[in-house]
Design an enzyme around this catalytic site. Structure first.
Site, PDB file in Angstrom:
ATOM      1  N   LYS A  93       0.805  -1.236   0.000  1.00  9.70           N
ATOM      2  CA  LYS A  93       0.000   0.000   0.000  1.00  9.70           C
ATOM      3  C   LYS A  93       0.834   1.282   0.000  1.00  9.70           C
ATOM      4  O   LYS A  93       0.407   2.289  -0.539  1.00  9.70           O
ATOM      5  CB  LYS A  93      -0.952   0.003   1.195  1.00  9.70           C
ATOM      6  CG  LYS A  93      -0.238   0.135   2.518  1.00  9.70           C
ATOM      7  CD  LYS A  93      -1.200   0.093   3.699  1.00  9.70           C
ATOM      8  CE  LYS A  93      -0.428   0.398   4.964  1.00  9.70           C
ATOM      9  NZ  LYS A  93      -0.829  -0.364   6.125  1.00  9.70           N
ATOM     10  N   ARG A 110      -6.355  -0.117  17.829  1.00  7.80           N
ATOM     11  CA  ARG A 110      -6.913   0.147  16.506  1.00  7.80           C
ATOM     12  C   ARG A 110      -7.959  -0.943  16.305  1.00  7.80           C
ATOM     13  O   ARG A 110      -8.840  -1.086  17.155  1.00  7.80           O
ATOM     14  CB  ARG A 110      -5.823   0.184  15.428  1.00  7.80           C
ATOM     15  CG  ARG A 110      -6.328   0.906  14.172  1.00  7.80           C
ATOM     16  CD  ARG A 110      -5.270   1.117  13.120  1.00  7.80           C
ATOM     17  NE  ARG A 110      -4.980  -0.105  12.379  1.00  7.80           N
ATOM     18  CZ  ARG A 110      -4.097  -0.172  11.387  1.00  7.80           C
ATOM     19  NH1 ARG A 110      -3.422   0.885  11.031  1.00  7.80           N
ATOM     20  NH2 ARG A 110      -3.893  -1.313  10.756  1.00  7.80           N
TER      21      ARG A 110
HETATM   22  C1  LIG Z   1       0.141  -1.051   6.635  1.00  7.98           C
HETATM   23  C2  LIG Z   1      -0.113  -2.304   7.340  1.00  7.98           C
HETATM   24  C3  LIG Z   1       0.927  -3.221   7.540  1.00  7.98           C
HETATM   25  C4  LIG Z   1       2.348  -2.964   7.116  1.00  7.98           C
HETATM   26  O1  LIG Z   1       2.975  -2.075   7.991  1.00  7.98           O
HETATM   27  P1  LIG Z   1       4.515  -1.658   7.827  1.00  7.98           P
HETATM   28  O2  LIG Z   1       4.807  -0.910   9.061  1.00  7.98           O
HETATM   29  O3  LIG Z   1       4.591  -0.836   6.604  1.00  7.98           O
HETATM   30  O4  LIG Z   1       5.314  -2.900   7.717  1.00  7.98           O
HETATM   31  C5  LIG Z   1       0.620  -4.403   8.160  1.00  7.98           C
HETATM   32  N1  LIG Z   1      -0.630  -4.675   8.571  1.00  7.98           N
HETATM   33  C6  LIG Z   1      -1.659  -3.822   8.399  1.00  7.98           C
HETATM   34  C7  LIG Z   1      -3.012  -4.199   8.866  1.00  7.98           C
HETATM   35  C8  LIG Z   1      -1.425  -2.601   7.788  1.00  7.98           C
HETATM   36  O5  LIG Z   1      -2.447  -1.757   7.623  1.00  7.98           O
END
Ligand SMILES: *Cc1c(COP(=O)(O)O)cnc(C)c1O
Length: 358
Positions: free
Chosen positions: A36, A131
């Site tokens: 993302k 969250r």
């Molecule tokens: C964005 C996201 C990740 C990845 O996080 P990073 O810190 O970029 O490794 C993992 N799990 C969820 C649910 C996320 O939204």
């Protein structure tokens, strides 16, 4: 050549993904590559899969669709708990999704029934970051719903830390996740494939050898894309930080006072700006602005360049300390943090350029 541009070195991203996958492998952990941050650039997804990530994970269905349309095989995981309005599409596009509400499970069941399909879910557990996620005490209620929704298959549990509450992953909160996972296994009489212990911030636990047994999955974006770990405020020493750079073009160079002339009100964004009087200094304007970037997240690669301010379309930098004064048409490069990467990759005005050679 069009500017501003975001240059992506897929070879560096590949080798970061390789390093993360092999570290995780030592502890029996498989990695979902999270796309993302770079808006699911297909070349990045491809590099992640080639490096050994077992799936591609994204928070947006649009991004998953984009990667599918680019011919990537996946599997694909939707990692934002779904909007009710996107569940129909989700069942078609995502192989696995993260869920935290029993109402959502019931909605997935009804939609699957109508489509003649099944769907795999990971139930999110809140271990303290506040969250998404069920409370660890809610297993029984979720199991009761899962027993009535045969088209929804629970394949795992997962958790998020370090996102909204800034809670760091520890052996304790990861241990809690593992415990909730075994409660699901006992209650459902099945084995879970996935116990997903978070994101980049959880790598530190692996490095220290403190990840509890039972966690077998991590969802990694930032470490692979940038080589950094914002939650633990570090550059990850065994990863490359030369994966991405933002380039912008100089459109004005002029000596100006360092304090504005006139009565100071608020800027274009409603803030009262503050200035340090450093006398008359040479500054340059770059044709990139808040619509494309997050200036707090940019670091000039040239040490003689210092960011002063940005408006919607202009980035103003101090270049007095640079040996050669720049000229219009010169191109300055910047390193990006996660927020700046996200903004640049999302802006339709920034051209994303893939550099396969590195
Ligand atoms: C964005 C996201 C990740 C990845 O996080 P990073 O810190 O970029 O490794 C993992 N799990 C969820 C649910 C996320 O939204």
């Amino acid at each position: 050549m069009a500017f501003p541009r975001l240059c992506v070195k897929t070879s560096e991203i590949f080798s970061n993904a390789r390093s993360v996958v092999s570290l995780a492998q030592k502890w029996g952990i498989h990695v979902f590559g999270v796309t993302k941050g770079i808006c699911a650039l297909p070349e990045v997804g491809k590099a992640m899969l080639e490096a050994g990530c077992v799936a591609l994970a994204d928070s947006r269905l649009k991004n998953i669709r984009k990667m599918r349309e680019a011919g990537l095989k996946g599997p694909f995981v939707l990692i934002r708990i779904p909007m009710p309005s996107e569940i129909d599409e989700m069942i078609d596009l995502a192989d696995i999704s993260l869920v935290s509400m029993t109402d959502t499970i019931e909605l997935i069941e009804r939609t699957c029934e109508a489509k003649g399909k099944t769907h795999r879910i990971v139930v999110m557990v809140d271990v303290g970051d506040l969250r998404e996620g069920i409370w660890p005490t809610e297993v029984e209620q979720v199991v009761a719903v899962l027993k009535k929704t045969p088209r929804v298959r629970l394949v795992g549990v997962g958790t998020n830390v370090g996102c909204t509450g800034g809670v760091v992953p520890t052996a304790e909160n990861m241990g809690l996740l593992v415990k909730v996972g075994s409660e699901f296994e006992r209650a459902l009489g099945t084995q879970l494939e996935i116990v997903s212990g978070g994101a980049t911030s959880s790598l530190a636990l692996l490095e220290e050898g403190n990840m509890p047994k039972g966690v077998n999955n991590l969802r990694i974006g930032e470490a692979i894309l940038l080589g950094t770990d914002t939650n633990n405020n570090r550059e990850i020493p065994y990863l490359s930080q030369k994966t991405l750079r933002l380039q912008a073009e100089v459109v004005e160079v002029r000596k100006k006072p360092s304090v504005p002339i006139g009565k100071i009100g608020v800027d274009a964004f409603g803030n009262v700006p503050k200035f340090e009087d450093r006398g008359i200094r040479r500054r340059a304007i770059l044709a990139v602005g808040k619509q494309d970037i997050r200036l707090e997240g940019l670091t000039p690669e040239d040490p003689g360049v210092q960011i002063l301010a940005a408006s919607s379309d202009h980035l103003i930098v101090d270049v007095e300390d640079r040996e050669d004064p720049p000229h219009i048409g010169d191109v300055f490069s910047f390193k990006l943090d996660y927020g700046a990467m996200l903004a640049a990759a999302t802006s339709p005005y920034v051209q994303v350029v893939v550099d396969e050679q590195g």
